[in-house]
Design an enzyme around this catalytic site. Structure first.
Site, PDB file in Angstrom:
ATOM      1  N   GLU A  86       0.945 -11.936  -6.181  1.00 45.30           N
ATOM      2  CA  GLU A  86       0.705 -10.537  -5.853  1.00 45.30           C
ATOM      3  C   GLU A  86      -0.591  -9.999  -6.437  1.00 45.30           C
ATOM      4  O   GLU A  86      -1.033  -8.920  -6.062  1.00 45.30           O
ATOM      5  CB  GLU A  86       1.872  -9.678  -6.339  1.00 45.30           C
ATOM      6  CG  GLU A  86       2.032  -9.663  -7.852  1.00 45.30           C
ATOM      7  CD  GLU A  86       3.083  -8.671  -8.286  1.00 45.30           C
ATOM      8  OE1 GLU A  86       3.385  -8.637  -9.482  1.00 45.30           O
ATOM      9  OE2 GLU A  86       3.586  -7.934  -7.429  1.00 45.30           O
ATOM     10  N   ARG A 130       4.854  -1.279   7.551  1.00 43.56           N
ATOM     11  CA  ARG A 130       3.577  -1.264   6.839  1.00 43.56           C
ATOM     12  C   ARG A 130       2.556  -2.036   7.650  1.00 43.56           C
ATOM     13  O   ARG A 130       2.930  -2.931   8.408  1.00 43.56           O
ATOM     14  CB  ARG A 130       3.722  -1.856   5.429  1.00 43.56           C
ATOM     15  CG  ARG A 130       4.392  -3.224   5.402  1.00 43.56           C
ATOM     16  CD  ARG A 130       4.655  -3.696   4.001  1.00 43.56           C
ATOM     17  NE  ARG A 130       5.679  -4.738   4.035  1.00 43.56           N
ATOM     18  CZ  ARG A 130       6.071  -5.437   2.983  1.00 43.56           C
ATOM     19  NH1 ARG A 130       5.536  -5.227   1.816  1.00 43.56           N
ATOM     20  NH2 ARG A 130       6.993  -6.363   3.082  1.00 43.56           N
ATOM     21  N   THR A 185      13.214 -10.818  -2.931  1.00 46.09           N
ATOM     22  CA  THR A 185      13.339  -9.632  -2.078  1.00 46.09           C
ATOM     23  C   THR A 185      14.804  -9.292  -1.842  1.00 46.09           C
ATOM     24  O   THR A 185      15.277  -8.233  -2.214  1.00 46.09           O
ATOM     25  CB  THR A 185      12.642  -9.757  -0.715  1.00 46.09           C
ATOM     26  OG1 THR A 185      11.232  -9.878  -0.911  1.00 46.09           O
ATOM     27  CG2 THR A 185      12.854  -8.478   0.112  1.00 46.09           C
ATOM     28  N   GLU A 209       2.345 -13.288   7.208  1.00 43.46           N
ATOM     29  CA  GLU A 209       3.600 -12.552   7.049  1.00 43.46           C
ATOM     30  C   GLU A 209       3.381 -11.164   7.634  1.00 43.46           C
ATOM     31  O   GLU A 209       2.461 -10.453   7.238  1.00 43.46           O
ATOM     32  CB  GLU A 209       4.038 -12.452   5.587  1.00 43.46           C
ATOM     33  CG  GLU A 209       5.381 -11.742   5.424  1.00 43.46           C
ATOM     34  CD  GLU A 209       5.838 -11.673   3.974  1.00 43.46           C
ATOM     35  OE1 GLU A 209       5.615 -12.667   3.242  1.00 43.46           O
ATOM     36  OE2 GLU A 209       6.400 -10.641   3.569  1.00 43.46           O
TER      37      GLU A 209
END
Length: 657
Positions: A183, A381, A94, A259
């Protein structure tokens, strides 16, 4: 009965008012009649995913310890219950890369990186803190030539278990949970094999969080596969939006927001954090919430700048900022502990907002209230549906084991935009075991029998300052405390201190790029390795560095100025890149990726640019000069290699105007 005392710990992301009334239009019971809810597992922060604590380790004392106290010290600041860290995989995840404990299959080193240090510092302050680890990426060798870590699950399981064993053997750290994330989906065969490998090495107490990403499809698989279900202890979701799915509830597993947050830490970010801390349980029955990230200790211009619970991104000045999420966290963490239990009487207020209540089972009760409005609590988000919150009176009626005392002691914490504190103590009479609060918008309160909470403080840190315009590092440290050189933020590849014991000369101590194979990662990292440093606003600068290409046939290195991107966007970084290659050639490019593979062998290279002119030198001889360098206008300095290869750097200097 013995008289008990309640405290009210209250704050607002903007401005708060708190009053008590004798009547209200809506009554909310607080009782354990009929049983209790789920067991609370704690609130935490996440270091990694990736390199989000990178600059923290470079702070001088006492500022570094002060930052750690605000994060971990009980009854002081955030007082976190959980620390989750990345198991470094040598890969961009990231905001940068974190070093693996096994760069290669026959290589093990449990002193690389800073997560070991961070976990020990957290345990030093809170011996009961829960430690969780998750690999976001893996060294390339784990995939045996494939960009996927689960085709050879025995290899991957051994790699992860080695890290857990190393944590205990070399640092006396007991890792309590291991997360499994990717992912795309999850791999049930790997989960079962990881459980087996942990058990056979005496790590039966280490629990598994799976999938540490999404509610589905893991929940259905757990119900269909008893062996998988016995291997998994927690279902973790990333950014669940405070909701879960019915299947997750029917598994009877612990449900965590493993998370969450990931939001700029201004007042809106504080509102986001306050809302989800309550509503993750009220709406989704999640018993732990972990913030990404723990502390914004990376260059702010990298992706998700200042998304930590607090900000510590200037080790060169010593400046740090205790942001609103620290005190929002304190509303829960200072007055509850893992092992407490939620009451079933939790929920939403009639005019918006929410409340949770928890008990330790020994008579103590804590109630946390939030009235965050939509525009004051938007998280990055997922998208937040419209809702309304208006000021209201709320009456709480204590029942069951919590029949109230005759007198309620009120302690008020009042926070303005600058987070000032006001305490007052007012004996208040309750009416028939009830009390009423006037709840305005965008407020947070804690009502509790616990009397140890406080707003810790230190003297103001030094003022903020830009990165020094004149900076140099010769990397001459025989026993460096960390494997990373100060302020260098690795974006692809890993740059570590290196001591060449066979060369006692002037380049015996260098910074070495050590990753020789593309790692397994979800991020779109670069084909070149690169580490950045400095002030993103720099325009005119001279960057000088000694270099040594260990691949004498095809090696290549660069120095660069005005590098404008990093993190998961590093592949598209622009700047002024001066490449030299082992075959004697050189090249100048305006971007990191688009250059022809060629090569030069030289030890000293130098590049500089002002707003209109850029030039490059090797061994004091100018090789090139170009005019009209107008894009990008500013950025970091950088060094790196043209592929995943061994190379060394020494005597780094930058002089900015």
């Amino acid at each position: 009965m013995d008289q008990r005392v309640f405290w009210v710990f209250a704050s607002a992301v903007c401005l708060l008012s708190l009053t008590l009334h004798s009547s209200s239009g809506q009554t909310y019971p607080l009782t354990d009649d009929g049983g209790l809810g789920r067991v609370f597992d704690g609130i935490g922060g996440l270091s990694g995913g990736g390199a989000t604590s990178r600059l923290l380790v470079n702070y001088a004392e006492p500022y570094r310890s002060q930052i750690l106290d605000y994060l971990f010290k009980p009854n002081f600041g955030a007082s976190l219950h959980i620390l989750k860290v990345e198991i470094g995989g040598d890969a961009q995840t990231t905001d940068g890369t974190e070093a693996s404990h096994m760069h290669y299959e026959n290589d093990e080193n449990y002193f690389r990186g800073y997560e070991w240090w961070l976990m020990k510092e957290a345990k030093k302050r809170n011996p009961n803190i829960t430690l969780i680890a998750l690999p976001w990426a893996f060294p390339g060798w784990v995939g045996r030539g494939k960009n996927w870590p689960y085709d050879f699950p025995d290899v991957t399981a051994a790699y992860v278990v080695n890290w857990v064993i190393g944590a205990k053997k070399y640092h006396d750290l007991d890792i309590q949970y291991i997360g499994i994330w990717n992912e795309r989906t999850f791999d049930s065969k790997y989960i079962k094999l990881l459980r087996y490998t942990l058990d056979k090495t005496g790590l039966e107490s280490v629990r598994i969080v799976a999938s540490d990403n999404l509610w589905e499809p893991i929940t259905v698989s757990l119900m269909l596969d008893p062996e998988l279900s016995s291997a998994v202890d927690v279902i973790g979701a990333h950014y669940p939006g405070t909701t879960t799915v019915p299947q997750a509830l029917t598994t009877k597993k612990k449900l965590w927001s493993s998370e969450d947050y990931s939001t700029f830490n201004n007042e809106v970010g504080g509102g986001c954090w306050a809302r989800i801390l309550n509503q993750n349980y009220v709406n989704g029955q999640m018993t732990a919430t972990i913030s990404w990230n723990l502390v914004a200790s990376y260059y702010e211009e990298l992706p998700f700048g200042r998304d930590g619970l607090m900000t510590a991104q200037e080790p060169w000045s010593g400046n740090y900022v205790v942001e609103s999420p620290i005190w929002i966290t304190a509303h829960s963490t200072q007055f509850t502990q893992p092992g407490w239990t939620y009451l079933q009487t939790v929920g939403h207020f009639a005019q918006g907002g929410s409340y949770v209540a928890l008990t330790d089972g020994h008579g103590n009760l804590t109630v946390v209230i939030e009235t965050m409005t939509h525009d004051h609590s938007i998280c990055i988000r997922p998208p937040l549906p419209p809702f309304n919150v208006t000021s209201q009176n709320a009456t709480f009626q204590l029942k069951g084991s919590f029949v109230s005392p005759n007198e309620l002691l009120l302690c008020l914490m009042k926070l303005t935009e600058r987070f000032c504190i006001l305490k007052c103590f007012c004996p208040l009479q309750l009416v028939d075991g009830s009390f009423t609060l006037n709840l305005a918008e965008d407020e947070v309160y804690t009502l509790t029998t616990i009397r140890t909470g406080q707003k810790g403080s230190f003297p103001e840190p030094p003022p903020s300052a830009r990165f020094p315009k004149a900076y140099k590092d010769n990397f001459d440290i025989r026993n460096p405390p960390f494997s990373e050189a100060p302020n260098f933020a690795d974006q692809t590849g890993v740059f570590e201190y290196y001591i060449n014991l066979t060369d006692p000369g002037p380049h015996a101590f260098t910074l070495r790029q050590v990753v020789m194979e593309r790692p397994i990662t979800w991020a779109t990292d670069a084909d070149q390795t690169i580490t950045v440093i400095g002030d993103y606003q720099w325009q005119d600068m001279v960057v000088t560095c000694d270099v040594f290409m260990e691949n004498v046939k095809s090696g290549g290195v660069f120095v660069a100025a005005r590098v404008d991107k990093g993190g998961q966007s590093v592949r598209s970084a622009m700047g002024v890149f001066f490449w030299v290659f082992a075959d004697g050639s050189y090249k100048v490019t305006n971007d990191l990726g688009q250059f022809s593979p060629s090569s030069v062998q030289n030890r000293v290279q130098n590049t500089g640019c002002d707003f209109n002119v850029a030039s490059g030198m090797v061994d004091g001889r100018q090789l090139w000069k170009v005019t009209g360098v107008s894009s990008p206008k500013n950025g970091w300095a950088a060094i790196g290699t043209h592929s995943f290869e061994l190379a060394q750097f020494d005597n780094f200097n930058v002089l900015a105007e």
